[in-house]
Design an enzyme around this catalytic site. Sequence first.
Site, PDB file in Angstrom:
ATOM      1  N   THR A 164       0.793  -1.102   0.164  1.00  0.00           N
ATOM      2  CA  THR A 164      -0.098   0.081   0.073  1.00  0.00           C
ATOM      3  C   THR A 164       0.691   1.372   0.135  1.00  0.00           C
ATOM      4  O   THR A 164       0.483   2.451   0.476  1.00  0.00           O
ATOM      5  CB  THR A 164      -0.949   0.173   1.130  1.00  0.00           C
ATOM      6  N   TRP A 165       2.149   1.168  -0.637  1.00  0.00           N
ATOM      7  CA  TRP A 165       3.046   2.301  -0.902  1.00  0.00           C
ATOM      8  C   TRP A 165       3.599   3.163   0.239  1.00  0.00           C
ATOM      9  O   TRP A 165       3.925   4.231  -0.048  1.00  0.00           O
ATOM     10  CB  TRP A 165       2.074   3.393  -1.726  1.00  0.00           C
ATOM     11  N   HIS A 166       3.639   2.609   1.476  1.00  0.00           N
ATOM     12  CA  HIS A 166       4.112   3.284   2.445  1.00  0.00           C
ATOM     13  C   HIS A 166       5.488   2.975   3.107  1.00  0.00           C
ATOM     14  O   HIS A 166       5.611   2.909   4.294  1.00  0.00           O
ATOM     15  CB  HIS A 166       3.175   3.276   3.650  1.00  0.00           C
ATOM     16  N   SER A 167       6.304   3.023   2.145  1.00  0.00           N
ATOM     17  CA  SER A 167       7.601   2.740   2.467  1.00  0.00           C
ATOM     18  C   SER A 167       8.317   3.559   3.167  1.00  0.00           C
ATOM     19  O   SER A 167       8.170   4.758   3.027  1.00  0.00           O
ATOM     20  CB  SER A 167       8.632   2.582   0.958  1.00  0.00           C
TER      21      SER A 167
END
Length: 576
Positions: free
Chosen positions: A509-512
Amino acid sequence: MGVALLLGLQYWWYCGVDIYETLPDAIQEVDVIIAGGGTAGCVVAGRLAEADPGLSILVIEGGPNNLDVPTIVHPVLFLSALIQTSNTTIFYQGVKESQLNDRELIVPSGGTLGGGSSINLMMYSRAQRSDFNAWNVPGWSTEDMIPYLRKLETYHGPGSKAVHGFDGPVNVSGGTYRANRSESDWIQAAGKVGYPEIEDLASLDANNGVQRALRYIGTDGTRQDVAYKYVHPKIKSGNYPNLHVVVNSQVKRVIFDNKRASGVEYRPNPKVHPDAASRTIRARKLVIVSSGALGTPSVLERSGLGNPEILKKAGVDVVVDLPGNETIDALVGGRLDVGKLIQENAPILGWNAMDITCKIRPTDAEVAALGPNFQAAWDKDYKNDPNKPLALGSLINAFPGDPSLVPADQYFAMSSGGKPNITTGFFSDAQGVDIKKHVWAYKKQREIFRRMETYRGELAMLHPPFSPNSSAALVHLNDKPPTNVTDIVYTPEDDKVIEDYLRGHVETTWHSLGTCKMGPREEKGVVDSNLSVYGVEGLKIADLSIPPHNVAANTMNTAVAIAEKAADIFIKELGL
Ligand SMILES: Cc1cc2nc3c(=O)[nH]c(=O)nc-3n(C[C@H](O)[C@H](O)[C@H](O)COP(=O)(O)OP(=O)(O)OC[C@H]3O[C@@H](n4cnc5c(N)ncnc54)[C@H](O)[C@@H]3O)c2cc1C
Ligand SMILES: *[C@@H]1O[C@H](CO)[C@@H](O)[C@H](O)[C@H]1NC(C)=O
Ligand SMILES: *[C@@H]1O[C@H](CO)[C@@H](O)[C@H](O)[C@H]1NC(C)=O
Ligand SMILES: *[C@@H]1O[C@H](CO)[C@@H](O)[C@H](O)[C@H]1NC(C)=O
Ligand SMILES: *[C@@H]1O[C@H](CO)[C@@H](O)[C@H](O)[C@H]1NC(C)=O
Ligand SMILES: *[C@@H]1O[C@H](CO)[C@@H](O)[C@H](O)[C@H]1NC(C)=O
Ligand SMILES: *[C@@H]1O[C@H](CO)[C@@H](O)[C@H](O)[C@H]1NC(C)=O
Ligand SMILES: *[C@@H]1O[C@H](CO)[C@@H](O)[C@H](O)[C@H]1NC(C)=O
Ligand SMILES: CC(=O)N[C@H]1CO[C@H](CO)[C@@H](O)[C@@H]1O
């Protein structure tokens, strides 16, 4: 999926006075270089320029300008950034991971001026009070961060005024549209499962409930990305002749004179400027790397610094299939004329199709049922910290088709010095706690959906393949909602089916974050509490690379708050 319509939309961008495709030769040296004009980079640039319009600043952004790009300005078109041909997204390619059934995950990330804030799903979500405190870095406690959390926003939502801001650049509102029926239905169903509606889940303390979502969308329905909020108005005003931005320019490395960062080398994006040569620009005072959690480690490595750490993440996708104007399917499927909607300034443009946000924890009995390893991890990290949710969720009013499942064999890579080794680390912890967490979250959201009045069954392609004779077997699509719903009882075999399904299907979900962490050098820290890179002078990092621990939230808010604080640190050190 009818993405052709979105791609067919005419793209254009004007280069403002000082947003360059090609940097004028006259600019050879500046005071401050910011490598990466993403979320944190734009905030730092804007605040430094405000502090001293005489300071010369150069932002070097790898992707294109975002000004007046309709798919960025109008929130409802957000899916276009997730299509694999998107010019505004970097699709970082992960390596094969055995615990994910040998899949090679792709991690999309912002790749345009404004970074993630220009392409993200605009869900307003703040870290919890316990999150910053857990970083355990002097100057970065929650009390220290609250002024920055307030400074960044103009909050139009409900709740206590004490923790929100009312005159910051980024408007936070409900936008111009919501699908009230599914939203209310989901809220009543969540209530039945034990998660009440909460007035303000972003109060830093509220937890274990659901809320009608707020978003980074203005009351006029426009995306509130940081390029628009911190940079474009300054450049348009003509009052900041020393604030320069060059786009489509990829930083290769930082250059050092005697271990002092003295400039950077960049190359014009070869896809846009195939014949342009690399250039070196000198920085008199400071080089700040803001290339994002997945970009910054590569820039440092290419500059001969350190080893990136494996990133860690978690997330839950919650999905519902709904008819008509309560989803964006008609729009994505080409059954609505986007050009006409834009002409009419239709309210649906100001919608991100996510009307619910939630932060939830399991009950004591549920924790016990997840086994001794999970219990031990829970007791250590969560039990005595009721502020920490175990899972976050949002209700997406769309069929989660192609865009979120980008094929693993196509991507837009931009690194110039070999392919980085990106390992997601999902489900790789020795105790197997991470996957148990997701099994629990799957079951919980399923229980909520089953209690919705609009529920009519489950789509097999989006669920684990339970045995048809199991009591967990899927409910086929039918006409009526179920009555007298009780919790499904799962057997150990069912749990195995879920686990295997998750290993084969989990996506980012792109929350690196946390790839160059802030902390003591002997604990693998890369920067100190003033964001200085250890072992060299004049080099700072400001972006989501620096959090030493995860936050229980979507990450844009944390990125902007870090950048606001970083700007303050740099302004003091530069004596502005
Ligand atoms: C698809 C998607 C959806 C998301 N949805 C949400 C959401 O709904 N809510 C939320 O809170 N968060 C969301 N996020 C997360 C959030 O947007 C990011 O965590 C945040 O924007 C990261 O900020 P950053 O400054 O660390 O990095 P970024 O914003 O990614 O900035 C890094 C910048 O550096 C540039 N760059 C990289 N390498 C180089 C190089 N070598 N040279 C020059 N430039 C370079 C990139 O092009 C980019 O502009 C989402 C993210 C994505 C990708
Ligand atoms: C969708 O259309 C119906 C029927 O016209 C209307 O009652 C409803 O309010 C609309 N929903 C939204 C979210 O606009
Ligand atoms: C949603 O709709 C219901 C019924 O139409 C109404 O009572 C409620 O106030 C609406 N809520 C919001 C947030 O618009
Ligand atoms: C993306 O970049 C390519 C190559 O520069 C260009 O041809 C194309 O028009 C761009 N696409 C969009 C949507 O801007
Ligand atoms: C990538 O890094 C991981 C973790 O450090 C390591 O186990 C793996 O062997 C590396 N893979 C490649 C292809 O270099
Ligand atoms: C379900 O049926 C299959 C054969 O169709 C059988 O092997 C399995 O044991 C059954 N499972 C349960 C839970 O009854
Ligand atoms: C509802 O389910 C419970 C438990 O299975 C059962 O005892 C009860 O009779 C059911 N009620 C109705 C109205 O079906
Ligand atoms: C950070 O800067 C402050 C203020 O200049 C200074 O007091 C402090 O010692 C610095 N911290 C580190 C770790 O260098
Ligand atoms: C579109 C929008 O919501 N704009 C508001 C953003 O916040 C500023 C500062 O409070 C307001 O002046 C705008 O009206």
